[in-house]
Each structure stands twice: as C-alpha cells, then as structure tokens.
Design a protein around this motif. Structure first.
Motif, mmCIF file in Angstrom:
data_model
loop_
_atom_site.group_PDB
_atom_site.id
_atom_site.type_symbol
_atom_site.label_atom_id
_atom_site.label_comp_id
_atom_site.label_asym_id
_atom_site.label_seq_id
_atom_site.Cartn_x
_atom_site.Cartn_y
_atom_site.Cartn_z
ATOM 1 N N GLN A 1 0.809 -1.225 0.000
ATOM 2 C CA GLN A 1 0.000 0.000 0.000
ATOM 3 C C GLN A 1 0.843 1.276 0.000
ATOM 4 O O GLN A 1 0.318 2.382 -0.160
ATOM 5 N N ASP A 2 2.154 1.128 0.172
ATOM 6 C CA ASP A 2 3.045 2.293 0.134
ATOM 7 C C ASP A 2 3.521 2.603 -1.291
ATOM 8 O O ASP A 2 4.277 3.562 -1.506
ATOM 9 N N ILE A 3 3.097 1.790 -2.260
ATOM 10 C CA ILE A 3 3.652 1.867 -3.615
ATOM 11 C C ILE A 3 2.524 1.980 -4.628
ATOM 12 O O ILE A 3 1.420 1.462 -4.422
ATOM 13 N N ARG A 4 2.805 2.635 -5.747
ATOM 14 C CA ARG A 4 1.856 2.671 -6.872
ATOM 15 C C ARG A 4 2.617 2.415 -8.168
ATOM 16 O O ARG A 4 3.820 2.677 -8.268
ATOM 17 N N PRO A 5 1.932 1.905 -9.203
ATOM 18 C CA PRO A 5 2.601 1.629 -10.485
ATOM 19 C C PRO A 5 3.052 2.912 -11.168
ATOM 20 O O PRO A 5 2.577 4.011 -10.860
ATOM 21 N N SER A 6 3.968 2.754 -12.117
ATOM 22 C CA SER A 6 4.445 3.895 -12.898
ATOM 23 C C SER A 6 3.585 4.080 -14.147
ATOM 24 O O SER A 6 3.252 3.102 -14.821
ATOM 25 N N PRO A 7 3.219 5.315 -14.475
ATOM 26 C CA PRO A 7 2.467 5.548 -15.716
ATOM 27 C C PRO A 7 3.349 5.437 -16.955
ATOM 28 O O PRO A 7 2.843 5.452 -18.074
ATOM 29 N N TYR A 8 4.666 5.322 -16.781
ATOM 30 C CA TYR A 8 5.583 5.318 -17.917
ATOM 31 C C TYR A 8 6.100 3.934 -18.277
ATOM 32 O O TYR A 8 6.926 3.789 -19.164
ATOM 33 N N HIS B 1 5.145 5.772 -3.087
ATOM 34 C CA HIS B 1 6.304 5.650 -3.955
ATOM 35 C C HIS B 1 5.868 5.158 -5.340
ATOM 36 O O HIS B 1 5.022 4.264 -5.452
ATOM 37 N N ALA B 2 6.441 5.727 -6.377
ATOM 38 C CA ALA B 2 6.169 5.295 -7.749
ATOM 39 C C ALA B 2 7.256 4.316 -8.193
ATOM 40 O O ALA B 2 8.427 4.469 -7.837
ATOM 41 N N ILE C 1 8.154 -5.452 1.019
ATOM 42 C CA ILE C 1 8.815 -5.360 -0.283
ATOM 43 C C ILE C 1 10.109 -4.573 -0.144
ATOM 44 O O ILE C 1 10.078 -3.369 0.159
ATOM 45 N N PRO C 2 11.269 -5.218 -0.357
ATOM 46 C CA PRO C 2 12.512 -4.451 -0.358
ATOM 47 C C PRO C 2 12.537 -3.527 -1.577
ATOM 48 O O PRO C 2 12.199 -3.932 -2.690
ATOM 49 N N ALA C 3 12.883 -2.281 -1.350
ATOM 50 C CA ALA C 3 12.864 -1.302 -2.445
ATOM 51 C C ALA C 3 14.029 -0.340 -2.305
ATOM 52 O O ALA C 3 14.335 0.119 -1.196
ATOM 53 N N ASN C 4 14.648 -0.061 -3.423
ATOM 54 C CA ASN C 4 15.707 0.944 -3.464
ATOM 55 C C ASN C 4 15.043 2.282 -3.787
ATOM 56 O O ASN C 4 14.542 2.493 -4.900
#
Length: 320
Positions: A26-33, A71-72, A95-98
């Motif tokens: 829930q802290d992340i959203r997909p990229s439109p690009y 985050h995108a 989810i590990p994320a950089n």
C-alpha cells in the motif's frame, strides 16, 4: 543494476543511487511510464508462487513523487502486482525497495527503456506507445538519436514507428488483456507494406472499400477467422507483385487476386498467392541459370576452340 550515470548522449543522470527500505504494497503505486502494460497470467502466477515461498529477492526501484504519499515504481511492477495479490490473500508482505531521488519525466522514460531493452522481448505495442511519449517529451524523432538515448536497437525503434502509424483503435487490439484475443504487434508490422501496396497499386479499390482502415479491418477479421495462418505469409503478396512488375498481364492478375483475397474471407493467403510466387521463383531461377551459363561461356574463351567445334555448335543449338 541501476545506472548511477547516464549512458552516452543522455542529457542528465538517469537514476541516482538510492537507499534500501522495506515497504508495504500500500506504500507503492505503479508507474504511468512503464512500457510493459501486459501481464499475462501464467508467468505472473509462477512469480507469485516464488515470492510466496522465498519473498522478493530482487528489490524494486522506486521514488517519491513531489507532493505524493506513495512511492512510484521505476522497476519491478510484476513483483509489485504479485505482492498486492498475496497481501489481499492474507500474507504479511514486505517489499525491499531501493528508494531513489525523483527523476525528471525524460529521465524516467529513458530509464524504463534502458532496463526493458536488456530483458526478454515483450509485446512491442506498449513499447511503441512509450516511445511516442519519449519523442513528445524530448521533441526528437531521429531513429539513430533515439537508439542512443533509449538503449533500444534502431531496428526495434523502426518497428515501433510502424506501429505508431496505425490508428489508436488498432493499437488497442494489441493491448487486450486476453492473449487469445490480442492481435500481436507482428501482424501490423507485416500488414503495413501490404496496405501501402494496395494504396500504391490499387487506389480505386482502396476508395471502393472505404479507405485503408476498412481494408485493415478485413485483414484483422481474416486473421481471426484463421485464414492468415502466419503473418509471415503476407510477404508472399509482396513477392507475387515483385515477380510481376515487368509483365503487365501478370501484374493485373496479381491485383485481381489481391482484390479477391481482401473481399473473400475464406481465401487463405498461400492458396491465393503461392501460384504466382512459385512461378516467379522458377522464372528467376531459370534467369539466374542463363546468366551463369553465359558467364561460364565467356570464361572458357570458346572463340579459340578448334577441337570438337561441331559438337559444341550442336549443343548450343539445343540450348537455343
């Protein structure tokens, strides 16, 4: 591997070095690009099973857009989708994320191209639409320059350019979620020269059909009816025309057959054009044999031959 500096000819750093964090779906959203817009179920399920068993092994790359609370994604949308589904099924997912600094729109687009050009070949239409966004953002249309900026090959970009020439309603057919209903991008790429040939050689027929797009609709219907077994068979139409250009009567016969092929839903591609292609290939083979024969005779310097001269004359008479 993330790019800490831009590849040659890019105007800025593509993605800066980031900080590794654990995030929830829930802290992340997909990229439109993201050039990859199609996520077929079978490979997604396989990845989902792996994540359920082992967790996310390769961190996502994300950034926090200005004024946003989520985050995108720059890289890792398939992993994110699987994590969302697992979370909905009751799994406690981290989810590990950089987390990197927010890139500009241009850098974002270029990065997406860079990572995807190094991976497996995906459906090309989403990539073509992302290329359109790159061209509009950078105001750049030169293929060589775009190849250097995006990391894609010139051939791949030229294929994308062909796809962008089709109206949006046709492009949408290559974005259908159901891969059984989806029209593969190769269909448009192989059909494009046939449609151009119709406009060049048969403009009155194109007008009679109501324009190029209506002929395209007929070809799509023929494909879905199973009368285009392989889109590669479109090349037989081009070959039939190529073999007939020097023979007006034959050319008219090929045009008549193309007209019939477009209007008759049941006429399969090879059945329609193989006779012209086979005959054309045989003729070309015979012409090549004649050329080789004449070149061989020239090399033999037969004007200086004395022995067996009459036998040679008789043999040449048979050839004649």
């Amino acid at each position: 591997m993330l790019f800490s500096r831009a590849r040659a000819n890019t105007p800025e750093r593509v993605v800066p070095t980031g900080t590794l964090k654990d995030l929830r779906p829930q802290d992340i959203r997909p990229s439109p690009y993201n050039p990859r817009r199609l996520f077929d179920r079978e490979p997604l399920d396989e990845l989902k099973r792996s994540i359920a068993q082992h967790g996310v092994l390769v961190p996502l790359t994300v950034y926090m857009p200005a004024g946003q609370s989520k985050h995108a994604i720059l890289d890792g949308e398939r992993r994110y989708k699987c994590c969302c589904e697992l979370s909905e099924e009751g799994h406690d997912i981290r989810i590990p994320a950089n987390v990197v600094d927010p890139p500009s729109t241009a850098a974002n687009l270029l990065y997406m191209f860079s990572i995807h050009s190094l991976r497996e070949q995906w459906e090309l239409m989403p990539t073509a639409l992302s290329l359109k966004a790159v061209m509009e953002e950078l105001k750049e249309t030169d293929v060589k320059t775009l190849a250097k900026l995006t990391g894609a090959s010139e051939q791949q970009l030229e294929r994308c350019m062909i796809l962008l020439q089709f109206p949006e309603r046709f492009q949408a057919l290559s974005l259908l979620p159901d891969k059984n209903e989806r029209v593969a991008s190769n269909f448009w790429i192989e059909a494009h020269p046939v449609l151009s040939l119709c406009e060049e050689q048969m403009p009155e027929f194109v007008a009679e059909c109501g324009g190029r797009d209506n002929i395209t609709d007929r070809l799509v219907a023929k494909k879905r009816a199973g009368k285009i077994k392989s889109v590669i068979h479109f090349r037989r139409i081009l070959e039939a025309f190529a073999f007939s250009r020097e023979d007006p009567a034959r050319l008219e016969a090929v045009k008549a057959r193309l007209r019939e092929y477009i209007l008759n839903m049941d006429l399969e591609t090879r059945m329609a054009f193989d006779e012209f292609v086979t005959e054309g290939r045989q003729t070309q083979t015979a012409l090549n044999a004649c050329t080789s024969f004449r070149q061989a005779l020239d090399r033999y310097k037969l004007e200086y031959t004395v022995d067996q001269r009459q036998e040679l004359v008789d043999a040449l008479e048979q050839v004649r």
